[in-house]
Every structure is written in C-alpha cells, then in structure tokens.
Design an enzyme around this catalytic site. Structure first.
Site, PDB file in Angstrom:
ATOM      1  N   GLY A  11      38.850  55.867  45.426  1.00 19.43           N
ATOM      2  CA  GLY A  11      39.659  54.756  44.903  1.00 19.43           C
ATOM      3  C   GLY A  11      39.201  54.350  43.507  1.00 19.43           C
ATOM      4  O   GLY A  11      38.010  54.345  43.234  1.00 19.43           O
ATOM      5  N   ARG A  72      41.912  62.270  46.095  1.00 15.31           N
ATOM      6  CA  ARG A  72      41.236  62.587  47.346  1.00 15.31           C
ATOM      7  C   ARG A  72      41.384  64.112  47.477  1.00 15.31           C
ATOM      8  O   ARG A  72      42.454  64.644  47.209  1.00 15.31           O
ATOM      9  CB  ARG A  72      41.914  61.913  48.539  1.00 15.31           C
ATOM     10  CG  ARG A  72      42.260  60.453  48.263  1.00 15.31           C
ATOM     11  CD  ARG A  72      41.312  59.476  48.927  1.00 15.31           C
ATOM     12  NE  ARG A  72      41.746  58.116  48.661  1.00 15.31           N
ATOM     13  CZ  ARG A  72      40.916  57.094  48.497  1.00 15.31           C
ATOM     14  NH1 ARG A  72      39.615  57.263  48.549  1.00 15.31           N
ATOM     15  NH2 ARG A  72      41.371  55.880  48.282  1.00 15.31           N
ATOM     16  N   ASP A 103      31.412  55.635  48.565  1.00 15.39           N
ATOM     17  CA  ASP A 103      30.489  56.362  49.456  1.00 15.39           C
ATOM     18  C   ASP A 103      30.992  57.755  49.835  1.00 15.39           C
ATOM     19  O   ASP A 103      30.188  58.673  49.991  1.00 15.39           O
ATOM     20  CB  ASP A 103      30.133  55.527  50.696  1.00 15.39           C
ATOM     21  CG  ASP A 103      31.348  55.043  51.458  1.00 15.39           C
ATOM     22  OD1 ASP A 103      32.481  55.308  51.008  1.00 15.39           O
ATOM     23  OD2 ASP A 103      31.169  54.415  52.505  1.00 15.39           O
ATOM     24  N   SER A 105      32.724  59.815  47.909  1.00 14.11           N
ATOM     25  CA  SER A 105      32.429  60.659  46.745  1.00 14.11           C
ATOM     26  C   SER A 105      30.945  60.992  46.685  1.00 14.11           C
ATOM     27  O   SER A 105      30.554  62.105  46.317  1.00 14.11           O
ATOM     28  CB  SER A 105      32.824  59.933  45.457  1.00 14.11           C
ATOM     29  OG  SER A 105      34.170  59.520  45.548  1.00 14.11           O
ATOM     30  N   THR A 126      33.601  50.760  42.850  1.00 16.58           N
ATOM     31  CA  THR A 126      34.508  50.295  43.918  1.00 16.58           C
ATOM     32  C   THR A 126      34.534  48.770  43.890  1.00 16.58           C
ATOM     33  O   THR A 126      33.501  48.142  43.660  1.00 16.58           O
ATOM     34  CB  THR A 126      34.064  50.802  45.310  1.00 16.58           C
ATOM     35  OG1 THR A 126      34.693  50.013  46.314  1.00 16.58           O
ATOM     36  CG2 THR A 126      32.563  50.687  45.525  1.00 16.58           C
ATOM     37  N   ASP A 128      34.965  46.775  46.331  1.00  9.44           N
ATOM     38  CA  ASP A 128      34.532  46.129  47.574  1.00  9.44           C
ATOM     39  C   ASP A 128      33.064  45.699  47.594  1.00  9.44           C
ATOM     40  O   ASP A 128      32.663  44.924  48.453  1.00  9.44           O
ATOM     41  CB  ASP A 128      34.762  47.068  48.767  1.00  9.44           C
ATOM     42  CG  ASP A 128      36.234  47.263  49.052  1.00  9.44           C
ATOM     43  OD1 ASP A 128      37.020  46.383  48.662  1.00  9.44           O
ATOM     44  OD2 ASP A 128      36.581  48.289  49.648  1.00  9.44           O
ATOM     45  N   ASP A 130      30.593  47.481  48.502  1.00 15.07           N
ATOM     46  CA  ASP A 130      30.129  47.832  49.852  1.00 15.07           C
ATOM     47  C   ASP A 130      29.112  48.974  49.861  1.00 15.07           C
ATOM     48  O   ASP A 130      29.077  49.762  50.793  1.00 15.07           O
ATOM     49  CB  ASP A 130      31.333  48.200  50.732  1.00 15.07           C
ATOM     50  CG  ASP A 130      32.135  49.351  50.166  1.00 15.07           C
ATOM     51  OD1 ASP A 130      31.847  49.784  49.043  1.00 15.07           O
ATOM     52  OD2 ASP A 130      33.055  49.825  50.855  1.00 15.07           O
ATOM     53  N   GLY A 171      38.628  44.189  51.592  1.00 18.29           N
ATOM     54  CA  GLY A 171      37.313  44.119  52.221  1.00 18.29           C
ATOM     55  C   GLY A 171      37.430  44.489  53.689  1.00 18.29           C
ATOM     56  O   GLY A 171      37.568  43.628  54.541  1.00 18.29           O
ATOM     57  N   ARG A 172      37.421  45.810  53.958  1.00 24.99           N
ATOM     58  CA  ARG A 172      37.580  46.268  55.337  1.00 24.99           C
ATOM     59  C   ARG A 172      36.300  46.082  56.145  1.00 24.99           C
ATOM     60  O   ARG A 172      36.333  45.679  57.285  1.00 24.99           O
ATOM     61  CB  ARG A 172      37.986  47.745  55.351  1.00 24.99           C
ATOM     62  CG  ARG A 172      39.374  47.895  55.888  1.00 24.99           C
ATOM     63  CD  ARG A 172      39.864  49.314  55.869  1.00 24.99           C
ATOM     64  NE  ARG A 172      41.078  49.378  55.108  1.00 24.99           N
ATOM     65  CZ  ARG A 172      41.275  50.096  54.030  1.00 24.99           C
ATOM     66  NH1 ARG A 172      40.329  50.874  53.581  1.00 24.99           N
ATOM     67  NH2 ARG A 172      42.414  50.068  53.392  1.00 24.99           N
ATOM     68  N   LYS A 214      43.725  15.919  52.677  1.00 22.97           N
ATOM     69  CA  LYS A 214      43.982  17.030  51.747  1.00 22.97           C
ATOM     70  C   LYS A 214      45.463  17.389  51.776  1.00 22.97           C
ATOM     71  O   LYS A 214      46.082  17.426  52.835  1.00 22.97           O
ATOM     72  CB  LYS A 214      43.147  18.248  52.144  1.00 22.97           C
ATOM     73  CG  LYS A 214      41.677  18.078  51.823  1.00 22.97           C
ATOM     74  CD  LYS A 214      40.976  19.422  51.789  1.00 22.97           C
ATOM     75  CE  LYS A 214      39.501  19.221  51.526  1.00 22.97           C
ATOM     76  NZ  LYS A 214      38.746  20.458  51.595  1.00 22.97           N
ATOM     77  N   SER A 216      46.802  20.268  50.617  1.00 16.00           N
ATOM     78  CA  SER A 216      47.087  21.689  50.830  1.00 16.00           C
ATOM     79  C   SER A 216      45.814  22.376  51.277  1.00 16.00           C
ATOM     80  O   SER A 216      44.733  21.828  51.114  1.00 16.00           O
ATOM     81  CB  SER A 216      47.559  22.337  49.533  1.00 16.00           C
ATOM     82  OG  SER A 216      46.504  22.319  48.591  1.00 16.00           O
ATOM     83  N   HIS A 254      47.131  45.722  46.128  1.00 12.44           N
ATOM     84  CA  HIS A 254      46.545  46.581  45.096  1.00 12.44           C
ATOM     85  C   HIS A 254      46.350  45.914  43.745  1.00 12.44           C
ATOM     86  O   HIS A 254      45.661  46.471  42.889  1.00 12.44           O
ATOM     87  CB  HIS A 254      47.376  47.850  44.941  1.00 12.44           C
ATOM     88  CG  HIS A 254      47.041  48.863  45.990  1.00 12.44           C
ATOM     89  ND1 HIS A 254      47.571  48.795  47.264  1.00 12.44           N
ATOM     90  CD2 HIS A 254      46.197  49.908  45.983  1.00 12.44           C
ATOM     91  CE1 HIS A 254      47.074  49.776  47.978  1.00 12.44           C
ATOM     92  NE2 HIS A 254      46.233  50.466  47.241  1.00 12.44           N
TER      93      HIS A 254
HETATM   94  P1  ATP Z   1      36.650  54.383  47.970  1.00 18.60           P
HETATM   95  O1  ATP Z   1      35.936  54.103  49.268  1.00 18.60           O
HETATM   96  O2  ATP Z   1      36.422  53.336  46.941  1.00 18.60           O
HETATM   97  O3  ATP Z   1      38.074  54.767  48.137  1.00 18.60           O
HETATM   98  P2  ATP Z   1      35.333  56.922  48.061  1.00 18.60           P
HETATM   99  O4  ATP Z   1      34.567  57.694  47.068  1.00 18.60           O
HETATM  100  O5  ATP Z   1      34.579  56.491  49.286  1.00 18.60           O
HETATM  101  O6  ATP Z   1      35.952  55.690  47.319  1.00 18.60           O
HETATM  102  P3  ATP Z   1      36.845  58.849  49.628  1.00 18.60           P
HETATM  103  O7  ATP Z   1      38.295  59.132  49.647  1.00 18.60           O
HETATM  104  O8  ATP Z   1      36.153  58.506  50.895  1.00 18.60           O
HETATM  105  O9  ATP Z   1      36.639  57.737  48.514  1.00 18.60           O
HETATM  106  O10 ATP Z   1      36.092  60.145  49.047  1.00 18.60           O
HETATM  107  C1  ATP Z   1      36.516  60.723  47.812  1.00 18.60           C
HETATM  108  C2  ATP Z   1      36.415  62.228  47.906  1.00 18.60           C
HETATM  109  O11 ATP Z   1      35.052  62.622  48.143  1.00 18.60           O
HETATM  110  C3  ATP Z   1      37.176  62.857  49.057  1.00 18.60           C
HETATM  111  O12 ATP Z   1      38.548  63.021  48.757  1.00 18.60           O
HETATM  112  C4  ATP Z   1      36.480  64.194  49.194  1.00 18.60           C
HETATM  113  O13 ATP Z   1      36.922  65.108  48.219  1.00 18.60           O
HETATM  114  C5  ATP Z   1      35.020  63.818  48.904  1.00 18.60           C
HETATM  115  N1  ATP Z   1      34.329  63.600  50.182  1.00 18.60           N
HETATM  116  C6  ATP Z   1      34.337  62.494  50.966  1.00 18.60           C
HETATM  117  N2  ATP Z   1      33.618  62.671  52.085  1.00 18.60           N
HETATM  118  C7  ATP Z   1      33.145  63.938  52.022  1.00 18.60           C
HETATM  119  C8  ATP Z   1      32.342  64.768  52.883  1.00 18.60           C
HETATM  120  N3  ATP Z   1      31.886  64.299  54.057  1.00 18.60           N
HETATM  121  N4  ATP Z   1      32.062  66.026  52.470  1.00 18.60           N
HETATM  122  C9  ATP Z   1      32.510  66.495  51.302  1.00 18.60           C
HETATM  123  N5  ATP Z   1      33.280  65.791  50.460  1.00 18.60           N
HETATM  124  C10 ATP Z   1      33.599  64.541  50.803  1.00 18.60           C
END
Ligand code: ATP
Length: 324
Positions: A11, A72, A103, A105, A126, A128, A130, A171-172, A214, A216, A254
């Site tokens: 993201g 992705r 995380d 990525s 990110t 979040d 997180d 914030g999931r 209050k 509101s 978004h």
């Molecule tokens: P956000 O949580 O902010 O959306 P993110 O980096 O966690 O960001 P993800 O969609 O989870 O987003 O991961 C981004 C890319 O990282 C995935 O599309 C994939 O290409 C790669 N990736 C994620 N998990 C793995 C994994 N376990 N092994 C290899 N590549 C991974």
C-alpha cells in the site's frame, strides 16, 4: 556495493516519494549508482528499471503516493518468481536494494535475502503505524492530519444539527490513527482494536455526554475495533438503545492515504533514506530503519514484521480525562 535499487511496494503512503528522493540523492552523494524499480516486486521480476541521478527526483518531496508506482505481486511469493527477480537484478548489475513498504514487503525482502544472500534494507512506509521497531512509520503523521481535518469538518455539521457521528478510520490491527486523531480532534469516544470497553459503556458515555449539555458527539471507530459491530451496526444499535440521538456515519476510506506529506513525514523520510543507504554501504543487511526516541535505529526485519508498536496507554488515559 556499487549499484543500489529502490522500490516501493504494498500500500502507498504519503512520504514515500520523499524517501525515494532521499535514497537517490544519498547514492549520488556517496557516488554509488542508483536504479529505480517500478511497480514493486512485479517490476523487479519484469526488469522494469530506470537509472536515477540527483535530478531525477526534483519536485517530488511534496507529492503524495509514489512516483515509482506500487503493486501487489504474487509471483514474488514463489521461489521461481524470486529466481527471475534475482536474475534481473544481476543482469542490471544491481547489488543491493532498499524497499519502502509494509510488513508484507519486508517479508518478501527477508526471504529474498535468505535465498540469495542479497543485501536489503527496509524503510517502513504505511499510514497505520503498525510496524515494530519504529515509533513512526512514513505517512502516519500525514494521515493523522488528514483525519483531524476531516473530523473538524464533520464536527461543524454535527453541532449544527445536534447529531452523533460515527467516523470510521483506518487501522485493522492497531488503533494508532483512531487514538491520536481522536484525541487531536476531541472525539467523545474512541473504539480501537487494542481494547474492547463494551457497548454498555459506549451507551453510558453518550448518555452522560448528552445530559452534560454537549450539542454534538463524535465517536471514532478503527476498522478493526473489537465491539463486534461495524460503524453502520453501531449506528443502528445506538438508535435502538438511545433514541435521543440523530445518528450519522462517515467512513473516511482511502482519502486517508492520499495528500501531500506533512513536514514531519518529509523530514523523517529524508533521514530514513540516508540511513538506509549508509547501512548498505557499511555492509549491513536484512534490517529495517526506524526512529525511536528521535534516534534512527536498525531493527532486524524478522523482528519488525512480528509485532506492532504498542498503543500508548498514557494517551488512552488522556483521552478518557478529556471526555469528562
Ligand atoms: P501494506 O500492509 O501497507 O499494504 P505491505 O508491504 O504489507 O503493505 P503486502 O501486499 O502485504 O503489502 O505485500 C507487498 C508485496 O510483498 C506482495 O505483493 C508480495 O509481492 C510481497 N510479499 C508479501 N508477503 C510475502 C511473502 N510471504 N513472501 C514473498 N513475498 C511476499
């Protein structure tokens, strides 16, 4: 290390461009080549690379999103996909990369590092907030400012009509956006994934608020709150059990991810980019750049992806006192 690649993945978040700029300019300063990878790991597999110099990143520090695009990429989750990515990097003479993302990525980068002993450094991008090992992720501060601005506007209409608004924010798994923006915008109640205070308490609090005069009320709800009800169900629940309120719902969605990065995020991105390139040139790898106590830090990626920065209990207490 002679040639460093930079990519954004997962993201997008405000401040990613400022981080790209920082990586590119630090490479230029250190006299190492820099290459941009477009569309995250997908572009890595496809060899979608572009050489970058200091001038390639003019006028992007103030832009939201990512000029390199994000994606992705399922192929990168397979050994075959990562093999192709490795071949592409070798073919282009790239010997390290900086990945700006979340995380997922970082997990990809860590696995890639393990398989090919390829030097990688992560920068947390990110909204979040997180990720473990950093008090702030890139984009979090900007998102807070965006959310507070929106809630201010909602408050104008809420108080003109004596309404109660449920505002859903991102914030999931963690409630950092909800809690901080809630305190900053003066919310009546803040529902976060970290604690479930129960629906009775919500009703009590809203009743008290009305009785105290209050005009509101704003209740901030993180996407992943544990009340067991989404914002629309909360609205119905309150209308049924507390008919004194005219209730409305607003899901910010978004828009929280967009917009020009705040000064805080631009400065943080600039600092993190320098640290990432310096770490690679010092022979470090498999680490994430973070900021703790205003000092830049390096945390092993396997630790960064395992946990979250804990919610600030003191801030929860402050929010409770503020709603008296
Ligand atoms: P956000 O949580 O902010 O959306 P993110 O980096 O966690 O960001 P993800 O969609 O989870 O987003 O991961 C981004 C890319 O990282 C995935 O599309 C994939 O290409 C790669 N990736 C994620 N998990 C793995 C994994 N376990 N092994 C290899 N590549 C991974």
């Amino acid at each position: 290390i002679k040639k460093i690649a930079v990519l954004t993945s997962g993201g997008d978040s405000p401040g990613m461009n400022a981080a790209i700029r920082s990586v590119v300019r630090t490479c230029a300063y250190m006299k190492v080549d820099c290459v941009a990878v477009y569309r995250g790991y997908q572009g890595m597999i496809e060899g979608d690379f572009k050489p970058m110099d200091a001038r390639s990143v003019n006028n992007i520090i103030n832009k939201g999103g990512t000029i390199l695009k994000s994606a992705r990429c399922n192929d990168f989750r397979t050994p075959e996909g990562r093999k192709i990515a490795h071949d592409q990097l070798l073919k282009a003479g790239i010997d390290a990369f900086v990945v700006i993302g979340g995380d997922g990525s970082f997990t990809g980068a860590m696995i890639f590092n393990r398989e090919y002993n390829f030097p990688v450094i992560g920068i947390p991008g990110t909204i979040d907030n997180d990720i473990f090992g950093t008090t702030f992720t890139l984009g979090f501060d900007t998102a807070l400012n965006t959310v507070v601005e929106c809630i201010d506007k909602i408050r104008d209409t809420a108080s003109s009509h004596n309404r109660l608004f449920f505002v859903e924010v991102m914030g999931r798994d963690v409630g950092h956006i909800a809690l901080n923006a809630g305190v900053g915008a003066g919310a009546e109640e803040i529902l976060i994934p970290e604690e479930n205070l129960g629906l009775d308490r919500l009703l009590e609090s809203l009743k008290r608020s009305k009785e105290s005069g209050k005009s509101s009320s704003i209740v901030i709800v993180a996407e992943g709150d544990k009340s067991g009800k989404n914002v629309f169900e909360l609205k119905e629940y309150v209308e049924e059990h507390l008919p004194i309120y005219d209730v409305r719902v607003s899901v910010l969605g978004h828009m929280q991810r967009g917009g020009a990065p705040s000064c805080f995020d631009r400065v943080l991105a600039s600092r993190m980019g320098v640290k990432a390139v310096e770490a690679l040139l010092e022979g470090k790898t498999n680490l994430m750049v973070g900021i703790q106590d205003n000092q830049l830090t390096l945390t092993p990626i396997n630790k960064a992806i395992k946990g979250h920065t804990k919610i600030d209990k003191e801030l929860i207490r402050v929010s409770e006192i503020m709603t008296t």
